[in-house]
Design an enzyme around this catalytic site. Structure first.
Site, PDB file in Angstrom:
ATOM      1  N   ALA A  51      11.525  -6.055   1.274  1.00 51.41           N
ATOM      2  CA  ALA A  51      11.305  -6.368   3.019  1.00 51.41           C
ATOM      3  C   ALA A  51      11.489  -7.512   3.573  1.00 51.41           C
ATOM      4  CB  ALA A  51       9.916  -5.562   3.284  1.00 51.41           C
ATOM      5  N   ASP A 102      11.110  -4.776  -4.107  1.00 47.55           N
ATOM      6  CA  ASP A 102      10.625  -4.309  -2.859  1.00 47.55           C
ATOM      7  C   ASP A 102      11.008  -5.516  -2.039  1.00 47.55           C
ATOM      8  OD1 ASP A 102       9.345  -3.875  -0.682  1.00 47.55           O
ATOM      9  OD2 ASP A 102       7.454  -3.199  -1.692  1.00 47.55           O
ATOM     10  N   ASP A 152       0.599  -1.178   0.125  1.00 39.66           N
ATOM     11  CA  ASP A 152      -0.010   0.097  -0.008  1.00 39.66           C
ATOM     12  C   ASP A 152       0.854   1.423  -0.139  1.00 39.66           C
ATOM     13  OD1 ASP A 152       0.809  -0.678   2.536  1.00 39.66           O
ATOM     14  OD2 ASP A 152      -1.199   0.233   3.508  1.00 39.66           O
TER      15      ASP A 152
HETATM   16  N1  F0G Z   1       7.186  -2.930   1.077  1.00 36.67           N
HETATM   17  C1  F0G Z   1       6.344  -3.852   1.689  1.00 36.67           C
HETATM   18  C2  F0G Z   1       6.127  -5.364   0.835  1.00 36.67           C
HETATM   19  C3  F0G Z   1       6.123  -3.709   3.162  1.00 36.67           C
HETATM   20  O1  F0G Z   1       5.373  -4.632   3.724  1.00 36.67           O
HETATM   21  C4  F0G Z   1       6.338  -2.450   3.645  1.00 36.67           C
HETATM   22  C5  F0G Z   1       5.569  -2.375   5.096  1.00 36.67           C
HETATM   23  C6  F0G Z   1       7.050  -1.565   3.169  1.00 36.67           C
HETATM   24  C7  F0G Z   1       7.286  -1.654   1.595  1.00 36.67           C
HETATM   25  C8  F0G Z   1       7.142  -0.077   3.627  1.00 36.67           C
HETATM   26  O2  F0G Z   1       7.954  -0.031   4.641  1.00 36.67           O
HETATM   27  O3  F0G Z   1       6.992   0.435   6.859  1.00 36.67           O
HETATM   28  O4  F0G Z   1       9.291   0.399   6.336  1.00 36.67           O
HETATM   29  O5  F0G Z   1       7.827   2.253   5.435  1.00 36.67           O
HETATM   30  N2  F0G Z   1       4.842  -3.056   5.633  1.00 36.67           N
HETATM   31  C9  F0G Z   1       4.454  -3.087   6.737  1.00 36.67           C
HETATM   32  C10 F0G Z   1       3.427  -4.069   7.171  1.00 36.67           C
HETATM   33  C11 F0G Z   1       4.183  -1.457   7.404  1.00 36.67           C
HETATM   34  O6  F0G Z   1       2.836  -4.064   8.431  1.00 36.67           O
HETATM   35  O7  F0G Z   1       3.314  -5.033   6.447  1.00 36.67           O
HETATM   36  P1  F0G Z   1       7.953   0.941   5.797  1.00 36.67           P
END
Ligand code: F0G
Length: 458
Positions: free
Chosen positions: A217, A215, A125
């Site tokens: 994470a 991306d 998102d």
């Molecule tokens: N990309 C992915 C796949 C994520 O899951 C998140 C964050 C972000 C980018 C953004 O990173 O929070 O460090 O600014 N996901 C968290 C979640 C918030 O709860 O899944 P961020």
């Protein structure tokens, strides 16, 4: 007798948590506009809102904190982090940022303009938010199988190559600054992308002269699934798999709060100096100087160590086994969850679970509130509220799936906590026929509304 499995760590420090009464929770959630983000953390017993920044650091990470170099420029902590990232990914050029969305902001400020198109696999998102904020468009090219929660497919994060190619073919090259591949794909349930798919996407992108960014994470969890599920990787180490994965990308954005096992931090990494150069000005404007970008030296040290630990097989096994334990117990009790289980979370299919609550009344949010009331467990709605309104028509968007995410923080809870969650959801499941109405929106923000939305019971 077979020796059972146990975690490859013991606990050195604990943080008390307290179970509240249902009466207390009724009052707190109503005062919070039925938005779980508005609760105070003391009002939550088991917090599964997110696995982001909520992990437990190791003794080695804490000791690395003590030797952080806080120099404004050229800090040794930056070089330690840079070397670690280079070692893991092969990328030469690194910009630290304060978290993942900041990495997106910097990269997109340099490369995304109005009317651009960014294909990918169900963009997260904040990624989509940053794209749409620039009046560009995120196009979802995830395989259709990902949206059938019961279908067992080992790589439900994969991109559909035909869908992707039709986007690449039917749009001018100068309007597609990059493809974004999210590993693992959070939005479809923490589902991995296969090495083969990464390879195919990269080669297709190359044919059209378009860059690929990961991306990243949860890149280490993705690597674990490749090792376990993809032919030919059983005997390859996680670090070797990671190294190979990033060969099929031109760069990455990273939220270090997940697989970096730190409480805050992020970075962008690039293969080419030209792209790095384009991003540096924005990093300095929005984040900080090039060698700290919003992170303290001590935090870069903890991250360098966290990246090492996060890519160890034994750690990943215990992490992903715990997520699977929760998934298995829920499945045993008939609760509909996304299959196969994801890397960081179990996703409950809320529209199947609360089948009587109409889509317009947000069954995902309704279930998340019920779960909080039942046992003080906080989860996240990944459904129509999170999907925001269409930027053009301003109509509610109804994503393919209406989910409730139970995200498991790294190294934080025991399986006893998982059993509490299972019992709470089972109790709700047993009375699901009586839950017929959901919620209506009272107040909402124009973008990323789920963080601040206020609701009322219908
Ligand atoms: N990309 C992915 C796949 C994520 O899951 C998140 C964050 C972000 C980018 C953004 O990173 O929070 O460090 O600014 N996901 C968290 C979640 C918030 O709860 O899944 P961020």
């Amino acid at each position: 007798m077979k020796i059972p499995y146990a975690e490859p760590y013991k606990i050195k420090m604990v943080e008390p948590i307290r179970i509240s009464s249902r009466h207390e929770r009724e009052e707190w959630i109503s005062n919070s506009g039925f938005n779980l983000f508005n609760l105070k953390s003391e009002q939550v017993y088991i917090d599964l809102l997110t696995d982001s920044g909520t992990g437990a650091m190791s003794d080695r990470q804490w000791s690395a904190i003590m030797s952080g170099d806080e120099s404004y420029a050229g800090s040794s902590s930056y070089y330690k982090l840079k070397d670690k990232i280079h070692d893991l990914t092969g990328f030469e050029y690194i910009l630290p940022t304060h978290q993942g969305r900041a990495a997106e902001n910097v990269l997109f400020s340099a490369k995304v303009k109005e009317n651009d198109i960014i294909p990918g696999n169900a963009h997260f998102d904040t990624t989509k938010g940053h794209i749409e904020f620039r009046k560009a468009k995120a196009i979802d090219c995830t395989i259709a199988e990902a949206y059938d929660t019961e279908l067992i497919d080992p790589f439900k994060g994969n991109l559909d190559l035909e869908k992707l190619e039709s986007v690449l073919k039917n749009n001018p090259r100068e309007n597609i600054p990059m493809i974004i591949v999210t590993i693992t794909c959070n939005t479809t349930g923490g589902q991995p992308v296969s090495m083969q798919n990464m390879k195919d996407v990269y080669s297709l992108a190359g044919k059209y002269g378009i860059k690929v960014f990961f991306d990243s994470a949860r890149f280490a969890e993705n690597a674990y699934f490749i090792k376990i599920r993809e032919k030919g990787y059983k005997n390859t180490s996680i670090k070797e798999i990671v190294r190979e994965m990033f060969r099929y990308a031109d760069g990455m954005t990273m939220s270090s709060k997940k697989d970096g096992i730190v409480n805050i931090g992020g970075f962008i990494a690039f293969r080419e100096k030209e792209w790095y150069n384009a991003a540096t000005t924005f990093n300095i404007m929005f984040e900080g100087y090039l060698t700290y970008g919003g992170m303290a030296g001590r935090d870069m040290n903890a991250l360098a160590q966290g990246l090492s630990e996060g890519t160890e097989f034994e750690y990943l096994e215990s992490r992903i086994r715990q997520v699977a334990y929760l998934g298995e117990q829920l499945t045993k009790n008939q609760i509909p969850v996304q299959q196969p289980f994801g890397g960081h979370a179990i996703f409950v299919n809320a529209s199947k679970f609360l089948y009587k609550v109409p889509r317009e009344e947000f069954p995902g949010q309704t279930l998340a509130v019920e779960l909080y009331l039942e046992a003080g467990v906080r989860a996240a709605e990944i459904g129509a509220i999170m999907a925001d309104r269409d930027p053009v028509t301003r109509k509610n968007r109804y994503p393919e799936l209406e989910l409730v995410r139970l995200a498991i923080p790294r190294r934080v809870f025991t399986n006893n906590h998982m059993d509490v969650v299972v019992a709470a959801l089972t109790n709700i499941y047993n009375r699901r026929n009586k839950i017929q109405r959901g919620y209506k929106i009272i107040r909402e923000a124009p973008i990323l509304r789920h963080f601040t939305v206020e609701l009322d019971r219908i």
